[in-house]
Design an enzyme around this catalytic site. Structure first.
Site, PDB file in Angstrom:
ATOM      1  N   LYS A  17       0.808  -1.222   0.000  1.00 45.19           N
ATOM      2  CA  LYS A  17       0.000   0.000   0.000  1.00 45.19           C
ATOM      3  C   LYS A  17       0.842   1.274   0.000  1.00 45.19           C
ATOM      4  CE  LYS A  17      -4.131  -2.006   2.023  1.00 45.19           C
ATOM      5  NZ  LYS A  17      -5.262  -1.736   2.898  1.00 45.19           N
ATOM      6  N   ASP A  70      -9.344   3.392   2.681  1.00 46.64           N
ATOM      7  CA  ASP A  70      -9.239   2.838   4.033  1.00 46.64           C
ATOM      8  C   ASP A  70      -9.504   3.904   5.091  1.00 46.64           C
ATOM      9  OD1 ASP A  70      -8.557   0.266   3.148  1.00 46.64           O
ATOM     10  OD2 ASP A  70      -6.407   0.695   3.213  1.00 46.64           O
TER      11      ASP A  70
END
Length: 124
Positions: A67, A103
């Protein structure tokens, strides 16, 4: 014409249920799309991310451990991705790779549902 492809990039990804879920949704909606899980070794990450800019790719979901690493291979990131330094969604916008972080919004929503509205939530 081949289907539009969306991929999951991570290592490992064999356990992921994402391909089954997304492919079922694509079929239900009558889309000629395919969702694939790519188990990418670290030394292949840049090449695989750059592959997403090609024809036939809509984008990718990014999971651990990449990520943060993918940020350096993208053309642009939204503010949340830039501030967090992490991307979990890549969109192929006519050959330009755009990074997003969904997220943070998810964590913020959960904190709100749990009743936490303190000063720390302004940061996320």
């Amino acid at each position: 014409m081949s289907p539009t492809r969306v991929v999951l990039i991570g290592h490992p990804v064999a356990h992921s249920l994402s391909p089954a879920m997304h492919n079922a949704a694509f079929a239900r909606d009558g889309l000629d799309w395919r969702y694939e899980a790519w188990d990418v070794p670290a030394e292949e990450l840049e090449a695989r991310v750059r592959q997403l800019a090609g024809d036939g790719y809509a984008g990718a979901n990014v999971t651990l451990p990449y990520k943060t690493a993918v940020v350096g291979y993208l053309d642009v990131c939204d503010e949340t991705a830039r501030l967090s330094g992490a991307v979990n969604t890549v969109v192929n916008d006519r050959g330009r790779l755009r990074g997003y972080n969904t997220d943070v919004a998810g964590v913020k929503d959960v904190l709100g549902w749990l009743g936490f509205h303190g000063p720390g939530t302004a940061l996320i």
